[in-house]
Write a protein that holds these residues in place. Sequence first.
Motif, short mmCIF file in Angstrom:
data_model
loop_
_atom_site.label_atom_id
_atom_site.label_comp_id
_atom_site.label_asym_id
_atom_site.label_seq_id
_atom_site.Cartn_x
_atom_site.Cartn_y
_atom_site.Cartn_z
N LYS A 146 -13.04 -44.94 57.20
CA LYS A 146 -14.27 -44.29 57.66
C LYS A 146 -14.25 -42.80 57.38
CE LYS A 146 -15.61 -47.38 61.46
NZ LYS A 146 -15.89 -47.43 62.93
N LEU A 147 -13.10 -42.20 57.59
CA LEU A 147 -12.96 -40.75 57.49
C LEU A 147 -13.24 -40.24 56.08
CD1 LEU A 147 -12.19 -38.62 59.60
CD2 LEU A 147 -9.84 -38.78 58.79
N ILE A 148 -12.73 -40.94 55.08
CA ILE A 148 -12.84 -40.44 53.70
C ILE A 148 -13.98 -41.10 52.93
CG2 ILE A 148 -10.38 -39.93 53.65
CD1 ILE A 148 -9.98 -42.37 51.86
N SER A 149 -14.76 -41.96 53.58
CA SER A 149 -15.85 -42.66 52.91
C SER A 149 -16.86 -41.67 52.30
CB SER A 149 -16.58 -43.58 53.89
OG SER A 149 -17.68 -44.20 53.27
N GLY A 150 -17.06 -41.76 51.01
CA GLY A 150 -18.04 -40.93 50.34
C GLY A 150 -17.63 -39.49 50.09
N LEU A 151 -16.38 -39.14 50.42
CA LEU A 151 -15.92 -37.76 50.23
C LEU A 151 -15.34 -37.57 48.82
CD1 LEU A 151 -14.07 -36.85 53.56
CD2 LEU A 151 -16.50 -36.67 53.02
N ASP A 152 -15.58 -36.41 48.27
CA ASP A 152 -14.92 -36.02 47.02
C ASP A 152 -13.49 -35.63 47.38
OD1 ASP A 152 -13.97 -34.86 44.70
OD2 ASP A 152 -15.82 -33.76 44.27
N THR A 153 -12.53 -36.48 47.05
CA THR A 153 -11.17 -36.29 47.54
C THR A 153 -10.51 -35.01 47.02
OG1 THR A 153 -10.33 -37.72 45.77
CG2 THR A 153 -10.78 -38.74 47.90
N LYS A 154 -11.03 -34.41 45.99
CA LYS A 154 -10.41 -33.17 45.52
C LYS A 154 -10.64 -32.03 46.51
CE LYS A 154 -14.04 -31.13 42.52
NZ LYS A 154 -15.10 -32.16 42.57
N PHE A 155 -11.56 -32.22 47.47
CA PHE A 155 -11.79 -31.22 48.51
C PHE A 155 -10.95 -31.51 49.76
CE2 PHE A 155 -15.58 -30.33 46.02
CZ PHE A 155 -15.71 -28.95 46.15
N ILE A 156 -10.20 -32.63 49.77
CA ILE A 156 -9.35 -32.92 50.93
C ILE A 156 -7.97 -32.31 50.68
CG2 ILE A 156 -8.35 -34.71 52.40
CD1 ILE A 156 -10.55 -36.60 51.50
N LYS A 157 -7.65 -31.24 51.39
CA LYS A 157 -6.37 -30.56 51.17
C LYS A 157 -5.21 -31.39 51.68
CE LYS A 157 -5.77 -26.19 51.29
NZ LYS A 157 -5.64 -24.76 51.66
N TYR A 158 -5.42 -32.08 52.79
CA TYR A 158 -4.39 -33.00 53.29
C TYR A 158 -4.90 -33.78 54.49
CZ TYR A 158 -3.47 -29.39 56.87
OH TYR A 158 -3.60 -28.48 57.89
N ILE A 159 -4.19 -34.84 54.82
CA ILE A 159 -4.37 -35.56 56.09
C ILE A 159 -3.04 -35.50 56.81
CG2 ILE A 159 -4.80 -37.78 57.19
CD1 ILE A 159 -6.73 -38.44 54.96
N SER A 160 -3.09 -35.05 58.05
CA SER A 160 -1.88 -34.86 58.85
C SER A 160 -1.73 -35.99 59.86
CB SER A 160 -1.93 -33.52 59.58
OG SER A 160 -0.85 -33.37 60.44
N TYR A 161 -0.54 -36.59 59.90
CA TYR A 161 -0.25 -37.64 60.87
C TYR A 161 0.75 -37.12 61.91
CZ TYR A 161 -2.76 -41.09 58.13
OH TYR A 161 -3.76 -41.79 57.49
N SER A 162 0.36 -37.20 63.19
CA SER A 162 1.19 -36.67 64.27
C SER A 162 2.19 -37.74 64.72
CB SER A 162 0.32 -36.23 65.45
OG SER A 162 -0.58 -35.23 65.04
N ILE A 163 3.30 -37.81 64.04
CA ILE A 163 4.32 -38.82 64.32
C ILE A 163 5.53 -38.13 64.92
CG2 ILE A 163 5.79 -40.60 63.31
CD1 ILE A 163 3.64 -40.83 61.08
N ASP A 164 5.78 -38.37 66.21
CA ASP A 164 6.82 -37.67 66.94
C ASP A 164 8.19 -38.35 66.86
OD1 ASP A 164 4.78 -35.97 67.77
OD2 ASP A 164 4.36 -37.20 69.53
N THR A 165 8.18 -39.63 66.54
CA THR A 165 9.41 -40.41 66.52
C THR A 165 9.16 -41.72 65.80
OG1 THR A 165 11.09 -41.45 67.93
CG2 THR A 165 8.84 -41.44 68.75
N LEU A 166 10.22 -42.37 65.37
CA LEU A 166 10.11 -43.71 64.79
C LEU A 166 10.49 -44.78 65.81
CD1 LEU A 166 11.65 -43.13 61.23
CD2 LEU A 166 9.30 -42.75 62.03
N ASP A 167 10.91 -44.33 66.98
CA ASP A 167 11.30 -45.23 68.07
C ASP A 167 10.06 -45.68 68.83
OD1 ASP A 167 11.99 -45.64 71.06
OD2 ASP A 167 13.95 -45.79 70.07
N THR A 168 9.83 -46.99 68.88
CA THR A 168 8.61 -47.55 69.49
C THR A 168 8.43 -47.14 70.95
OG1 THR A 168 8.71 -49.46 68.01
CG2 THR A 168 7.33 -49.66 69.96
N GLU A 169 9.50 -47.21 71.74
CA GLU A 169 9.39 -46.89 73.16
C GLU A 169 9.15 -45.40 73.39
OE1 GLU A 169 9.16 -48.98 75.79
OE2 GLU A 169 9.01 -50.45 74.17
N LYS A 170 9.82 -44.58 72.61
CA LYS A 170 9.59 -43.13 72.72
C LYS A 170 8.15 -42.79 72.33
CE LYS A 170 14.25 -41.38 71.70
NZ LYS A 170 15.02 -40.56 70.73
N MET A 171 7.69 -43.43 71.26
CA MET A 171 6.32 -43.17 70.80
C MET A 171 5.31 -43.55 71.87
SD MET A 171 4.27 -44.68 67.46
CE MET A 171 5.44 -43.98 66.29
#
Length: 350
Positions: free
Chosen positions: A109-134
């Motif tokens: 949904k977020l990138i639908s119809g967007l010219d991707t050359k204008f997307i500098k980045y998408i940031s994912y807030s991932i604090d840990t790989l541990d399921t319980e901690k997450m």
Amino acid sequence: MNKENGLEKVTDLTLYTGTNGKDRCTCKCIGCTQGGGILKGKERHQGRIEQIRTIIKKLPNLQNAYLLGNPDVSVDTDFCNIAAKEFIKNNINVMFSTSGYKALTTLKKLISGLDTKFIKYISYSIDTLDTEKMKFLKGTDKLDLREIEKAISICKEKDIPVKIQPTLWEINQTDYKEIINNFYEKFDIRWYTFHAGSFEALRKKDVAIKHVKPEEWRMINKDIQKIAKEKELKIVLPRIFLDRKEMEECQKNIHTYCANGGTGLQIWLEKDFIRCTYCPVLAEIHPEFTFSIEESTANFINKNGVCIATSCTLDKNLTAKTANANGRVFKNEKEDLYNVCRFYSIRGQF
């Protein structure tokens, strides 16, 4: 008018597309600042396209718009997409930050119809790989790391840069190596921005969470810089605990987002008000340091460009320490350390 109020300096903005903050968010992250001083009691609102057009008009030199949603793009993905299209139509780059909630649906949904050359980045807030901690840190069990990784794969296929953005507390302070190695080896991700847990928004009931100790924070910073050099990565972690020499150097030479009339602006869309600030940490405690985009710029108290933690923290464990005019002092075995705002934009090695 722009020449008079300093908004012509602004090249970057961070946009929260509405009010009610964490009360409307898909996660309930520990220490979330959204919904406290700045947004408390505000009528629910998710933004209008006319407000985006007003922002573009008022910021004539805007180059980059960082969309955080309300405060996650998964809250109002459709409006974030519409807003991004308006920015791109005016040759303004966009960036998105997300927890990874319903990662595949949100991304499509977020990138639908967007010219991707204008997307500098998408940031994912991932604090840990541990399921319980997450689950504990994000306040939800709805995050699926496998789905997030599938979304990252789509980004890579479309040549959309990806940044991983963990927040460190004591509970996950040793997880940074695993996070870096995982996404570097699987996806060749070379950009990581680490944050300190929010000092000012930690609630009394969050008794199970603690901040990283000052000396340990400095050691983590040093190790992260070593990893960055070895793997040729871009990794940033705020230098929030400084020795005397570093503090003196920074007061002389470092410009921060907190300075009056800076190049970075934070914006919240309220029903009848476009609320702005140059320092969200300070504004969370002192809402008077926000202003309307129609007004002149705020008169911040850090006249030398250094935002001192004595003004930016409500954490009882921190405020119990002694303080002086240059910041809060931590008594350590080796030497005193000065605490500066975690929003402090300092890079480099100790």
